[in-house]
Design a protein around this motif. Structure first.
Motif, PDB file in Angstrom:
ATOM      1  N   ALA A  37      28.729  21.506 -56.050  1.00  0.00           N
ATOM      2  CA  ALA A  37      29.011  19.953 -55.601  1.00  0.00           C
ATOM      3  C   ALA A  37      29.771  20.153 -54.360  1.00  0.00           C
ATOM      4  N   CYS A  38      30.381  21.224 -54.160  1.00  0.00           N
ATOM      5  CA  CYS A  38      31.556  21.177 -52.832  1.00  0.00           C
ATOM      6  C   CYS A  38      30.697  21.783 -51.658  1.00  0.00           C
ATOM      7  N   MET A  39      29.404  22.232 -51.903  1.00  0.00           N
ATOM      8  CA  MET A  39      28.747  22.904 -50.648  1.00  0.00           C
ATOM      9  C   MET A  39      28.612  22.064 -49.601  1.00  0.00           C
ATOM     10  N   PRO A  40      28.530  20.585 -49.473  1.00  0.00           N
ATOM     11  CA  PRO A  40      28.440  20.167 -48.222  1.00  0.00           C
ATOM     12  C   PRO A  40      29.551  20.292 -47.484  1.00  0.00           C
ATOM     13  N   LEU A  41      30.826  20.287 -48.221  1.00  0.00           N
ATOM     14  CA  LEU A  41      32.035  20.649 -47.365  1.00  0.00           C
ATOM     15  C   LEU A  41      31.940  21.919 -46.377  1.00  0.00           C
ATOM     16  N   VAL A  42      31.332  22.937 -47.346  1.00  0.00           N
ATOM     17  CA  VAL A  42      31.097  24.278 -46.594  1.00  0.00           C
ATOM     18  C   VAL A  42      30.490  24.170 -45.332  1.00  0.00           C
ATOM     19  N   LYS A  43      29.211  23.422 -45.752  1.00  0.00           N
ATOM     20  CA  LYS A  43      28.237  23.547 -44.395  1.00  0.00           C
ATOM     21  C   LYS A  43      28.665  22.685 -43.385  1.00  0.00           C
ATOM     22  N   LYS A  44      29.463  21.512 -43.758  1.00  0.00           N
ATOM     23  CA  LYS A  44      30.276  20.749 -42.529  1.00  0.00           C
ATOM     24  C   LYS A  44      31.116  21.647 -41.745  1.00  0.00           C
ATOM     25  N   ILE A  45      31.963  22.351 -42.283  1.00  0.00           N
ATOM     26  CA  ILE A  45      33.091  23.365 -41.709  1.00  0.00           C
ATOM     27  C   ILE A  45      32.336  24.367 -40.973  1.00  0.00           C
ATOM     28  N   ALA A  46      31.178  25.122 -41.551  1.00  0.00           N
ATOM     29  CA  ALA A  46      30.495  26.062 -40.955  1.00  0.00           C
ATOM     30  C   ALA A  46      29.670  25.621 -39.783  1.00  0.00           C
ATOM     31  N   THR A  54      27.899  32.936 -31.771  1.00  0.00           N
ATOM     32  CA  THR A  54      26.590  33.288 -31.507  1.00  0.00           C
ATOM     33  C   THR A  54      25.782  33.634 -33.030  1.00  0.00           C
ATOM     34  N   ASP A  55      26.857  33.657 -33.962  1.00  0.00           N
ATOM     35  CA  ASP A  55      26.113  34.060 -35.360  1.00  0.00           C
ATOM     36  C   ASP A  55      25.194  32.924 -35.732  1.00  0.00           C
ATOM     37  N   PRO A  56      24.423  33.323 -36.763  1.00  0.00           N
ATOM     38  CA  PRO A  56      23.563  32.274 -37.461  1.00  0.00           C
ATOM     39  C   PRO A  56      24.380  31.512 -38.251  1.00  0.00           C
ATOM     40  N   VAL A  57      24.126  30.083 -38.149  1.00  0.00           N
ATOM     41  CA  VAL A  57      24.894  29.249 -39.218  1.00  0.00           C
ATOM     42  C   VAL A  57      24.794  29.486 -40.571  1.00  0.00           C
ATOM     43  N   GLU A  58      23.726  30.001 -40.887  1.00  0.00           N
ATOM     44  CA  GLU A  58      23.367  30.455 -42.420  1.00  0.00           C
ATOM     45  C   GLU A  58      24.405  31.526 -42.840  1.00  0.00           C
ATOM     46  N   ASP A  59      24.615  32.442 -42.032  1.00  0.00           N
ATOM     47  CA  ASP A  59      25.563  33.702 -42.188  1.00  0.00           C
ATOM     48  C   ASP A  59      26.952  33.071 -42.176  1.00  0.00           C
ATOM     49  N   ILE A  60      27.571  32.140 -41.626  1.00  0.00           N
ATOM     50  CA  ILE A  60      28.668  31.688 -41.564  1.00  0.00           C
ATOM     51  C   ILE A  60      28.721  30.741 -42.756  1.00  0.00           C
ATOM     52  N   ILE A  61      27.499  29.934 -43.310  1.00  0.00           N
ATOM     53  CA  ILE A  61      27.799  29.247 -44.583  1.00  0.00           C
ATOM     54  C   ILE A  61      27.916  30.179 -45.513  1.00  0.00           C
ATOM     55  N   ILE A  95      36.062  31.972 -42.743  1.00  0.00           N
ATOM     56  CA  ILE A  95      34.927  31.843 -41.648  1.00  0.00           C
ATOM     57  C   ILE A  95      35.911  32.426 -40.135  1.00  0.00           C
ATOM     58  N   ARG A  96      36.941  32.081 -40.110  1.00  0.00           N
ATOM     59  CA  ARG A  96      37.491  32.284 -38.912  1.00  0.00           C
ATOM     60  C   ARG A  96      38.073  33.975 -39.021  1.00  0.00           C
ATOM     61  N   HIS A  97      38.251  34.619 -40.073  1.00  0.00           N
ATOM     62  CA  HIS A  97      38.556  35.760 -40.128  1.00  0.00           C
ATOM     63  C   HIS A  97      37.412  36.447 -40.063  1.00  0.00           C
ATOM     64  N   TYR A  98      36.223  36.016 -40.438  1.00  0.00           N
ATOM     65  CA  TYR A  98      34.878  36.785 -40.222  1.00  0.00           C
ATOM     66  C   TYR A  98      34.620  36.706 -38.750  1.00  0.00           C
TER      67      TYR A  98
END
Length: 260
Positions: A37-46, A54-61, A95-98
């Protein structure tokens, strides 16, 4: 789903049930349902943070998903009344830590490092006051600084100089080793855990009507957008949104009925 489709009032009810359930299996299934249910929030932030990487957005998600699961497990409504704010903080932090770990080596002047620390503290203070993460402009206004200075400080904080994994470290027994030999790949373990745990919802998914099961599979397991799902199924994006909400509600009922 888009972020506006997330019913955080319903998510709050699910979180209460998650904290009440004793069964490990049902608890994990409910945790993953909340994550869906909350994955859209993750994707927006990512996607927002990916603009500076330069990292692929899929990895950041995927990394953001780790932060979301931490938020679900650690959330305490007696301490924080707003799960969206709490989850946003942990997702962004993960994500920032990564990104910081993968960032280029930068040696910033001491004055910039000190400013970065003050900006960080102000960001936390404003987050508590506003109930959401402040923008760089809001931080700059509060600190009476140019936005460019705040942005520079945030970038320095995000890209702190890492320690080389080849750096020699002396042990208490007078033996020498490097840091890389001592550090477990916790990021990989966490990401692997996300993949394994999302599969634990498969049993309940099998009991959904085929059209609802297909939509959940495409939206969560295949990471397709509502527009892509609508095109695939030949229906409108609004119909996809409604069916996905219906599917999540039915999954919640299936999981909690086992505990009745």
């Amino acid at each position: 789903m888009i972020e506006e489709d997330i019913n955080f009032s319903e998510v709050a009810q699910w979180l209460c049930e998650y904290q009440r359930i004793a069964s490990h299996k049902s608890k994990t299934q409910l945790q993953n349902l909340i994550a869906i249910a909350c994955m859209p929030l993750v994707k927006k932030i990512a996607h927002n943070l990916a603009r500076r990487s330069t990292d692929p957005v899929e990895d950041i998600i995927q990394v953001g998903s780790v932060g979301l699961l931490k938020a679900i497990r650690l959330y305490n409504p007696e301490i924080s009344k707003n799960f969206k704010t709490y989850a946003t903080y942990l997702i962004t932090g993960e994500i920032r830590h990564y990104l910081r770990d993968k960032a280029s080596m930068i040696k910033a002047p001491r004055a910039i490092q000190e400013l970065a620390y003050r900006v960080h503290l102000m960001s936390i203070e404003l987050s508590e006051e506003m109930g959401e993460k402040p923008t760089e402009s809001e931080i700059a206004d509060k600190m009476a600084l140019p936005v460019s200075r705040v942005y520079e400080a945030i970038e320095v904080d995000r890209r702190k100089q890492p320690v080389s994994l080849d750096q020699i470290n002396m042990q208490s027994n007078d033996e020498y080793t490097n840091w890389g030999d001592q550090i477990a790949d916790l990021s990989y373990q966490n990401l692997q855990s996300v993949q394994e745990e999302r599969m634990m919802l498969a049993e309940s998914l099998q009991n959904l009507d085929k059209d609802l099961k297909d939509i959940v599979n495409m939206a969560y397991f295949q990471d397709m957008s509502q527009v892509e799902i609508a095109a695939e199924l030949g229906i409108s994006q609004m119909q996809v949104s409604r069916k996905l909400k219906k599917a999540l509600h039915k999954l919640f009922e299936m999981i909690t009925e086992k505990q009745a």
